[in-house]
Design a protein around this motif. Sequence first.
Motif, PDB file in Angstrom:
ATOM      1  N   TYR A 192      15.876   4.547 -11.900  1.00  0.00           N
ATOM      2  CA  TYR A 192      14.965   5.113 -10.900  1.00  0.00           C
ATOM      3  C   TYR A 192      15.613   6.310 -10.212  1.00  0.00           C
ATOM      4  N   ASP A 195      11.588   5.301   1.106  1.00  0.00           N
ATOM      5  CA  ASP A 195      11.651   3.983   0.470  1.00  0.00           C
ATOM      6  C   ASP A 195      12.206   2.915   1.407  1.00  0.00           C
ATOM      7  N   LYS A 211      12.463  -7.515   1.130  1.00  0.00           N
ATOM      8  CA  LYS A 211      11.866  -7.787  -0.180  1.00  0.00           C
ATOM      9  C   LYS A 211      10.551  -7.058  -0.421  1.00  0.00           C
ATOM     10  N   GLU A 212       9.864  -6.694   0.641  1.00  0.00           N
ATOM     11  CA  GLU A 212       8.574  -6.020   0.481  1.00  0.00           C
ATOM     12  C   GLU A 212       8.702  -4.502   0.512  1.00  0.00           C
ATOM     13  N   THR A 213       9.921  -3.989   0.519  1.00  0.00           N
ATOM     14  CA  THR A 213      10.111  -2.544   0.603  1.00  0.00           C
ATOM     15  C   THR A 213      10.129  -1.907  -0.786  1.00  0.00           C
ATOM     16  N   ILE A 214       9.837  -0.613  -0.825  1.00  0.00           N
ATOM     17  CA  ILE A 214       9.903   0.136  -2.085  1.00  0.00           C
ATOM     18  C   ILE A 214      11.329   0.124  -2.621  1.00  0.00           C
ATOM     19  N   TYR A 253      13.655  -2.158  -2.381  1.00  0.00           N
ATOM     20  CA  TYR A 253      13.995  -3.426  -3.028  1.00  0.00           C
ATOM     21  C   TYR A 253      13.327  -3.537  -4.396  1.00  0.00           C
ATOM     22  N   ARG A 254      12.108  -3.065  -4.507  1.00  0.00           N
ATOM     23  CA  ARG A 254      11.366  -3.185  -5.764  1.00  0.00           C
ATOM     24  C   ARG A 254      11.814  -2.164  -6.808  1.00  0.00           C
ATOM     25  N   ASN A 255      12.152  -0.950  -6.374  1.00  0.00           N
ATOM     26  CA  ASN A 255      12.323   0.143  -7.337  1.00  0.00           C
ATOM     27  C   ASN A 255      13.746   0.641  -7.534  1.00  0.00           C
ATOM     28  N   TYR A 293      20.763  -4.684  -0.903  1.00  0.00           N
ATOM     29  CA  TYR A 293      19.714  -4.568  -1.913  1.00  0.00           C
ATOM     30  C   TYR A 293      20.154  -5.107  -3.266  1.00  0.00           C
ATOM     31  N   THR A 347      16.881   1.216  -8.866  1.00  0.00           N
ATOM     32  CA  THR A 347      17.765   0.941  -9.997  1.00  0.00           C
ATOM     33  C   THR A 347      18.438   2.258 -10.358  1.00  0.00           C
TER      34      THR A 347
END
Length: 215
Positions: free
Chosen positions: A86, A141, A74-77, A79-81, A185, A83
Amino acid sequence: MKTLVLGFLLMAVCSALSPEEIQRLEKMPGHMKPFGSAGPYFDIPVVNEYPSTRDFFNKYVIGSTPLVIKGAVKETIAYRNWTDEYFIQHPKSKELVFAEARKKEVRTEGGFTISFRKYVKHYTKKAMYMVNGVPKFLKPDVPLPNPLKCKEVMAKLADTVMWYSDGGTRSVLHNDDVDNINCLYRGNKTLVFVNRFDTDNEWVNKVIEHPESSY
């Protein structure tokens, strides 16, 4: 959390089994039902963070014990970015990747090469399934899991593979020659484990489509 550990196969593979073996399998629970649906079921350990390197290898790798690590990425790039937008907008997304022209794995049939950007634009419109090493421009990432960061382990890592589709994919029943850490992910994934140590080896070798080991 519960998952499936199979000690027997619940379908008849007519081309590989004798008539007597087929008759025996037809009497088993789960015959002609989805693979693994009849169990047996076992509890799988669930943790909320990576265990220490020592515990990870001693308790799970050496012991060949499945482990669920919830929220580990959850704290990885990634997981956050990660899409579709992206990926498409990334300036290096023209890197070539390998994809299969079907969602049900058929290892005797080949696939095709396509730019990652083009794949992302079309994978929801056609039956395509990307199975490729994580593209070079995306590797930063995806950090290496903590238990694998010692030099001895890093020197033996085989690959970082990316499976990417819009869902509904299925793999053949196979044997992996390496230990895996599956990081989910998006979406969901069902894993069915067969414990070949509790099953007759001759029979297992008949029904596992690729016993020669390949991940």
